[in-house]
Design an enzyme around this catalytic site. Sequence first.
Site, mmCIF file in Angstrom:
data_model
loop_
_atom_site.group_PDB
_atom_site.id
_atom_site.type_symbol
_atom_site.label_atom_id
_atom_site.label_comp_id
_atom_site.label_asym_id
_atom_site.label_seq_id
_atom_site.Cartn_x
_atom_site.Cartn_y
_atom_site.Cartn_z
ATOM 1 N N ASP A 49 42.955 46.871 34.606
ATOM 2 C CA ASP A 49 43.172 48.237 34.139
ATOM 3 C C ASP A 49 44.119 49.042 35.046
ATOM 4 O OD1 ASP A 49 42.455 50.395 32.311
ATOM 5 O OD2 ASP A 49 41.491 51.281 34.062
ATOM 6 N N GLU A 55 26.814 43.977 41.427
ATOM 7 C CA GLU A 55 27.023 44.979 42.494
ATOM 8 C C GLU A 55 26.871 46.412 41.975
ATOM 9 O OE1 GLU A 55 30.981 44.410 44.072
ATOM 10 O OE2 GLU A 55 31.952 44.956 42.192
ATOM 11 N N GLY A 59 43.047 43.003 42.388
ATOM 12 C CA GLY A 59 42.332 41.906 43.066
ATOM 13 C C GLY A 59 42.848 40.561 42.582
ATOM 14 N N HIS A 118 33.881 37.657 47.828
ATOM 15 C CA HIS A 118 35.198 37.139 47.428
ATOM 16 C C HIS A 118 35.214 35.640 47.164
ATOM 17 C CE1 HIS A 118 36.002 41.103 48.978
ATOM 18 N NE2 HIS A 118 37.088 41.092 48.232
ATOM 19 N N ASP A 156 36.323 43.365 32.260
ATOM 20 C CA ASP A 156 35.971 44.693 31.754
ATOM 21 C C ASP A 156 37.121 45.383 31.023
ATOM 22 O OD1 ASP A 156 37.576 45.121 33.941
ATOM 23 O OD2 ASP A 156 36.223 46.511 34.967
ATOM 24 N N ARG A 194 11.084 30.540 48.432
ATOM 25 C CA ARG A 194 11.636 31.881 48.642
ATOM 26 C C ARG A 194 12.214 32.466 47.353
ATOM 27 N NH1 ARG A 194 14.713 30.113 54.103
ATOM 28 N NH2 ARG A 194 13.152 30.890 55.557
ATOM 29 N N MET A 201 30.033 40.279 41.912
ATOM 30 C CA MET A 201 30.989 41.376 41.737
ATOM 31 C C MET A 201 30.913 41.863 40.289
ATOM 32 S SD MET A 201 34.423 40.397 43.828
ATOM 33 C CE MET A 201 34.560 40.733 45.576
ATOM 34 N N GLY A 202 31.897 42.670 39.903
ATOM 35 C CA GLY A 202 31.940 43.126 38.507
ATOM 36 C C GLY A 202 32.106 44.624 38.343
ATOM 37 N N ARG A 203 32.027 45.348 39.479
ATOM 38 C CA ARG A 203 32.096 46.815 39.430
ATOM 39 C C ARG A 203 31.084 47.362 38.437
ATOM 40 N NH1 ARG A 203 38.224 47.764 40.521
ATOM 41 N NH2 ARG A 203 38.112 47.902 42.773
ATOM 42 N N ARG A 205 15.154 36.724 50.300
ATOM 43 C CA ARG A 205 16.435 36.807 51.011
ATOM 44 C C ARG A 205 17.506 37.286 50.031
ATOM 45 N NH1 ARG A 205 16.243 33.488 55.776
ATOM 46 N NH2 ARG A 205 14.075 33.723 56.444
HETATM 47 O O1 F6P Z 1 37.984 44.148 40.205
HETATM 48 C C1 F6P Z 1 37.790 42.933 40.800
HETATM 49 C C2 F6P Z 1 36.878 43.031 41.990
HETATM 50 O O2 F6P Z 1 36.696 41.720 42.490
HETATM 51 C C3 F6P Z 1 35.542 43.713 41.730
HETATM 52 O O3 F6P Z 1 34.603 42.885 41.083
HETATM 53 C C4 F6P Z 1 35.148 44.124 43.126
HETATM 54 O O4 F6P Z 1 34.276 45.227 43.124
HETATM 55 C C5 F6P Z 1 36.463 44.486 43.740
HETATM 56 O O5 F6P Z 1 37.462 43.807 43.005
HETATM 57 C C6 F6P Z 1 36.572 44.121 45.201
HETATM 58 O O6 F6P Z 1 37.812 44.533 45.653
HETATM 59 P P1 F6P Z 1 38.443 44.160 47.073
HETATM 60 O O7 F6P Z 1 39.077 42.823 46.950
HETATM 61 O O8 F6P Z 1 39.453 45.226 47.286
HETATM 62 O O9 F6P Z 1 37.334 44.134 48.062
#
Ligand code: F6P
Length: 363
Positions: free
Chosen positions: A117, A236, A13, A286, A143, A176, A183-185, A280
């Site tokens: 990684d 996420e 990414g 991205h 990570d 609200r 993100m962050g997996r 909400r």
């Molecule tokens: O590993 C970086 C990351 O931005 C994660 O946080 C996210 O889950 C993933 O890449 C999203 O990937 P893509 O750009 O393929 O949608």
Amino acid sequence: MKKSRIGILTGGGDCAGLNPAIKWVVKSALDERLTAERGIQYEVVGIRDGWKGLVGTEQPSVMALDQGVVRTWDRYGGTMLGTSRTNPYDPKNDRSKAALNNIRQLGLEAIVVIGGDDTLSVAARLHEEGVNVVGIPKTIDKDLVGTEYTLGFETALNIITEEIDRLRTTAGSHERIFVVETMGRNAGWLALEGGESAGAFLILIPEHEFSLHKVNELVLEGRRAGARYDIIVASEGAKPAGYTEFVRSMATDSFGHKALGGIAEFLADEICSSTGLETRSIVLSHLQRGGAPCAYDRRMGRYFGIAAMDLIVRKSYGRMVSYRGGGFIAVPISDVIGKLSLVDVKTQYDTDRYNGRRTILTK
Ligand code: F6P
């Protein structure tokens, strides 16, 4: 004078900080004074689109890099070289032979691999097959083990903070609740440190399964104490106890990852139906990887780029540059890959408040 050709690529990414790192590898490689001192005339080629640029059966996809070409790159986000999630060792489509042939054909003495990684795991395998590689850590997820910083993280935190600042005014006007998905997996760093920077009311991370009941109780308690609106940051990868992680699609990429997502929408519905409070959700997605690098990523890209070139000059291959304890070191790439640096819930997270810790001193 002895000549040496090196390659550089960015994989996985994209994020802010990649271009500064590329610029400083090139500047350090081609610097006139250093060239005279080293007695080696380096040439740098940029490999396009990560490992994808090396797996073609015809020509490798490369571009010549010099100080003029990269002069302004450190001001820009993304990667001027392009990136991909191509895995030359994908078991379903192994193209590692083509990559090795192309590396030989290009006459590369070493390759600087800027990645997380996945990208670095390919570098480690190529190194086992005799390719000289040097790694630079990058991922907004932070990570990677072996380093306390990965390029892109601070810029992403700044974006999370700015976006939440924007949400606050509209959330307050309408009383609200906003659930903000980061993100962050499977690592909670972006949510935790982004939530801390932005002063979020609740922060939910993958490292600690949360109770839906408790989230609702905390929200109601906050209202009783006078809160007019709330910001909840959910990674996420966060999930309530008894649930599996939320995925956008079951399909996996060539490194075996599923696309995570959906927790914010789910949680907003749950909170709304349980508390009756208007809730909400927003997925920052991205946006967190976009835009110009912040000052910290420009500096860290610069230092990592220079350090990577130091490794090449020393012919110290198979290593990744790393930031640890306030200094720059190098660690074997093989020690870094296949592991995850996660939030230590015991010392870095408050499981009662679902937020950052409230005691900091360790000694
Ligand atoms: O590993 C970086 C990351 O931005 C994660 O946080 C996210 O889950 C993933 O890449 C999203 O990937 P893509 O750009 O393929 O949608």
